[in-house]
Every structure is written in C-alpha cells, then in structure tokens.
Design a protein around this motif. Structure first.
Motif, PDB file in Angstrom:
ATOM      1  N   ASP A 228     -19.109  17.246  15.667  1.00 10.03           N
ATOM      2  CA  ASP A 228     -17.703  17.741  15.715  1.00 10.03           C
ATOM      3  C   ASP A 228     -17.189  18.144  17.067  1.00 10.03           C
ATOM      4  OD1 ASP A 228     -19.223  19.966  16.401  1.00 10.03           O
ATOM      5  OD2 ASP A 228     -19.001  21.151  14.452  1.00 10.03           O
ATOM      6  N   SER A 229     -17.867  17.956  18.133  1.00 11.26           N
ATOM      7  CA  SER A 229     -17.501  18.247  19.517  1.00 11.26           C
ATOM      8  C   SER A 229     -18.388  17.404  20.478  1.00 11.26           C
ATOM      9  CB  SER A 229     -17.361  19.673  19.774  1.00 11.26           C
ATOM     10  OG  SER A 229     -18.908  19.908  19.753  1.00 11.26           O
ATOM     11  N   SER A 230     -17.858  17.154  21.751  1.00  9.20           N
ATOM     12  CA  SER A 230     -18.651  16.498  22.705  1.00  9.20           C
ATOM     13  C   SER A 230     -19.841  17.678  22.995  1.00  9.20           C
ATOM     14  CB  SER A 230     -17.803  16.314  23.972  1.00  9.20           C
ATOM     15  OG  SER A 230     -17.402  17.600  24.543  1.00  9.20           O
ATOM     16  N   SER A 255     -14.973   8.918  21.320  1.00 12.69           N
ATOM     17  CA  SER A 255     -14.031  10.052  20.961  1.00 12.69           C
ATOM     18  C   SER A 255     -13.334   9.488  19.757  1.00 12.69           C
ATOM     19  CB  SER A 255     -13.042  10.339  21.923  1.00 12.69           C
ATOM     20  OG  SER A 255     -12.113   9.218  22.062  1.00 12.69           O
ATOM     21  N   PRO A 349     -19.095  17.768  28.525  1.00  9.86           N
ATOM     22  CA  PRO A 349     -18.314  18.494  27.639  1.00  9.86           C
ATOM     23  C   PRO A 349     -17.191  19.234  28.544  1.00  9.86           C
ATOM     24  CG  PRO A 349     -20.482  18.770  26.733  1.00  9.86           C
ATOM     25  CD  PRO A 349     -20.667  18.003  27.897  1.00  9.86           C
ATOM     26  N   GLN A 353     -13.068  18.708  28.753  1.00  9.64           N
ATOM     27  CA  GLN A 353     -12.114  19.752  28.426  1.00  9.64           C
ATOM     28  C   GLN A 353     -11.277  19.972  29.670  1.00  9.64           C
ATOM     29  OE1 GLN A 353     -12.029  23.324  29.516  1.00  9.64           O
ATOM     30  NE2 GLN A 353     -10.057  23.431  28.512  1.00  9.64           N
TER      31      GLN A 353
END
Length: 465
Positions: A228-230, A255, A349, A353
């Motif tokens: 659900d996320s890097s 991604s 991450p 961002q």
C-alpha cells in the motif's frame, strides 16, 4: 583527410572503413534519437593490435576517437559530434571468446561480444553470468564496462565493477595494458583496471575483459506482490533480505501509474493493481518447488495487500515480461523527461514523497512514472505532463532536472546510477559532483589523454578542461 583515411584502411582493411552516409548512419544517432553526429568515418578493427595501431595513428594526426559498442547509450555517450572530424571505432568485430575456466568461475571475452552471447556461453558451460539488461541482445561488453552497467541482479551480484576480474585496454597513445588476470585477490598496488570501468571511453579503449561466473541457479521463486505504499515496499525489502540473505536476487518496484500504463497497453495481463507493485525473485540451487514453498510460507507472515507466485517457468517469464515492458510501454504513451537516479534504498520513500511535492508546486499537471531496481536504490524516475501540456514538456527540462537532482543529492544519491553521463548529463555532473573528485578525474584524464582525443565532450571535456 584522405591520407589519414588511407592509413586507417591499411590498418583494418578497406571493407572495414565506412565513409558513405548510408553506411555510417547506424553509428551516428543515439538510442533515444536525441543526438545526431557526423563522423569522419567509422573504423571496424578486428584485433587489439588493430585498435592499438588506430589510436597511434589518431595521436599522430590529432584525430579524436569515439569508441562505440552496441550504440545503446541513453545519454549520447557513444555518439560523435557534428564536426565531421571524429573517428568512430566500432567494436563489433572484436567478438571472440578467449577463455572459459569453469573451475575458476571466469570467462575472458572480447569487448564487442554482446551481453546475450556472454550469458549463452556461460549457460552452455553450466555457469551464470548475472548481468541482465533490457538491451542485452545488442549491447556489448565493452559498453557495459564503460558505463559500469548494473541491471536487474545488482542486489545479489553487483555492477560490472564487481563482476570484472581483469581488463585489456588500449591507451590513447596506443600502448596496450595487459591485465586480463582471473585472480580474485591481488594486493600488489593500485587496481588500475578500475580507472576504465565507468569512464565512458575517455581514458582508453577496452578490448577484452575477464569476468566472474557463478553457479547456475536451478531453483527460482518469483512473486508479484502488492503493497500500500513505497515505505511498505522498502520494509518488505529489508524483511526479505533478513529472511533469505543473498538468495534474494531481484527486488523491483512499480508505482500505480506504471501499472495503469501496463494495463492500458497490455490489457488483462496484470494480476492486480495496487498502490505499489513489487517483483521479487529468489534464486538458489536445489528444487524450485521447495524454494517457492519457503517463500509462500514466509509471505503468509507479512502484510501483503495481494500477491501471485510463479508456479512454472512460463509463469515466471510472464511476470518478468510485465516488468521489462515498462520502458517500451511508457515510450508508446509519449515523451517523458527521464532520470536514471540512485539513492540509498532506505531513502526511497522520503525521496518519492518530497520530490513529487516539489514538482507539483511548480508543475501542477505533472505525471510521475517511478519504477526500477529498489533493491540497489536505482530508480527510473520519469516525468511527463497530462495532455495537452505534454507538448511543451521539454521547455521545462532544466527546471524539472534541477528539482529532481537537488533532492537526489540531498539524499546522498547520484544522477547516473546505471546509464552513465555522456552528453546528456555532463553539465549536471559539474554542478553536483564533489569538486575534489571532479579535479581528480580531470587530473587522471590529463595524464592518460593529454590531448583530449578520447571521446571528447562527454562527462569531462577534453584536454583536462
């Protein structure tokens, strides 16, 4: 220049000197079609002695040399300028196997052999040469060395620098450095072969190499996983390393924007779409079913949003084809500003961002396609705009690059993790590289190539400028 070209023909043979535009055309345009050159001629030597004679001749006549392998550079590193005064030396005729030693796990090949041919020779001998690239059918070992190529298995096996035991190099004055040693330990002074790996042909011309081989894996466990996320992806990387050690060969991430592009151009082939997709592969000796079960059992203890495991070689190849299709799929979708960057895996991450936020503040319609070799921190971070703004994309290239590279270096990264510098990134290298490191690079260039004749205009200007 007719006397010079006659002398070139006397060295390599008239059929191996190309001067007509229709013959030189394949050597004048870079892989991404950004740089178009005009060479004096293209010479195709067939031996190291012929390369040495050519470089001696070029020194005598002060003719610049552009070494070229498979011409797959994405940075214009092997493209001549437009002066019509540079000699391209193509290496495709230097393509012989010189030795293979399975007891020592080493192979010696000439620089014009393609990567795929080296892989095939190793496999036929029951060994593995682990470098793997999308262009492996056409890129050549000399080019792989000159850019310190990495590819898909750096996490376990390292880049070409780690895979190289010895080199044969023709220096700019025609002297030949004979260092085709197959030793793994040698403490007798400086390891001078390292100067030429990653030098993009600016210090000499590599003609042969002795490379490491490895036992051929008989077991693979390959999984396409959704997280659900890097940050979750990088946490998974760390956990896989802890659980499986160097059996973890590859760890790729993509991604959701990448996945949507794949679904657009390869409908129905993706197993699912999640915020981030991971392609992880273990390799080992023994039985694949046992290794696969070990991976399945371990994954059951992790927070995975979704996942599929390859149960056969056909399944495995299908998953790999999705990853390898990413670059071509993006090309089909339109132009992009490409970045071949590297940051420590742990910083991925935060970099993602912060960079997206910084780009959107200046370019609100930006679309970011981020994928790559997260196991070694190498990301392909590519920028385009939503249509119709994308028509003006390259007007903003310098501004986009400055934002991306500023953040890359804030995270102790690099602007060239895998594809080299070439013509594309030379001015950015001057901005970000440590000044003392740059000066040392210039000093070495000045010692080996005082006239600046070897591949001028690439990561360093010729003549020690």
């Amino acid at each position: 220049m007719s006397h010079f070209l006659a002398a070139v023909a006397a060295i390599v043979g008239a059929p191996h000197v190309l001067t007509q535009p229709q013959d030189t055309a394949p050597y004048t345009l870079d892989y991404r079609r950004r740089y178009q050159g005009l060479p004096l001629a293209v010479a195709l030597p067939g031996t190291t002695a012929e390369v040495a004679a050519l470089l001696q001749l070029c020194q005598l006549h002060q003719v610049a040399v552009v070494p070229q392998g498979g011409n797959t550079s994405t940075c214009g590193a092997a493209t001549p300028d437009t002066s019509g005064r540079q000699l391209v030396i193509g290496l495709r005729r230097l393509n012989r196997l010189r030795a293979i030693d399975t007891a020592n796990n080493s192979i010696t090949v000439e620089a014009g052999m393609t990567l795929a041919q080296v892989q095939q020779l190793a496999t036929a001998a029951g060994r593995l040469f682990p470098l793997s690239l999308a262009s492996e059918g056409s890129c050549q070992i000399g080019g792989n060395l000159s850019t310190n190529a990495g590819g898909l298995a750096v996490l376990r096996y390292g880049t070409m620098r780690e895979l190289t035991l010895g080199l044969e190099v023709v220096l700019p004055d025609g002297q030949v450095l004979h260092q085709l040693s197959a030793l793994r330990k040698d403490t007798s002074g400086l390891d001078v072969k390292q100067l030429f790996i990653g030098a993009e042909g600016q210090l000499g011309l590599i003609t042969a190499a002795t490379l490491k081989l490895f036992p051929l894996p008989t077991a693979h466990a390959t999984a396409w996983l959704g997280v659900d996320s890097s940050q979750a992806a990088i946490d998974l990387l760390s956990a896989l390393r802890q659980a499986f050690g160097d059996r973890l060969t590859t760890f790729e991430i993509m991604s959701d924007a990448c996945q949507h592009l794949l679904e657009k151009y390869h409908p129905g082939q993706l197993p699912f779409i999640q915020p981030w997709a991971v392609l992880a592969e273990l390799s080992d000796s023994g039985d694949s079913h046992l290794l696969q079960q070990q991976l399945v059992d371990w994954l059951a203890t992790q927070q995975i949003a979704d996942g599929v495991l390859a149960h056969s070689e056909a399944d495995r190849q299908q998953l790999w084809q999705l990853r390898e299709a990413m670059s071509e799929t993006q090309k089909r979708d339109g132009a992009s500003i490409k970045h071949d960057i590297g940051v420590p895996s742990s910083a991925i991450p935060d970099f993602l961002q912060q960079c997206e936020s910084a780009l959107r503040r200046v370019f609100p319609t930006v679309r970011i396609i981020a994928f790559g070799h997260a196991g070694d921190g190498n990301l392909h971070y590519n920028i385009s705009y939503t249509r119709p703004d994308n028509a003006h994309l390259f007007e903003d290239e310098d501004s986009v690059n400055a934002i991306v590279y500023d953040l890359v270096y804030r995270h102790q990264g690099t602007l060239a993790a895998e594809h080299g510098v070439g013509q594309l990134k030379g001015h950015w290298l001057q901005r970000y590289k440590d000044p003392l490191a740059l000066q040392l690079m210039r000093n070495i260039k000045q010692v080996l190539d005082p006239h600046g004749l070897m591949n001028p205009g690439k990561w360093l200007s010729g003549g020690g400028d």
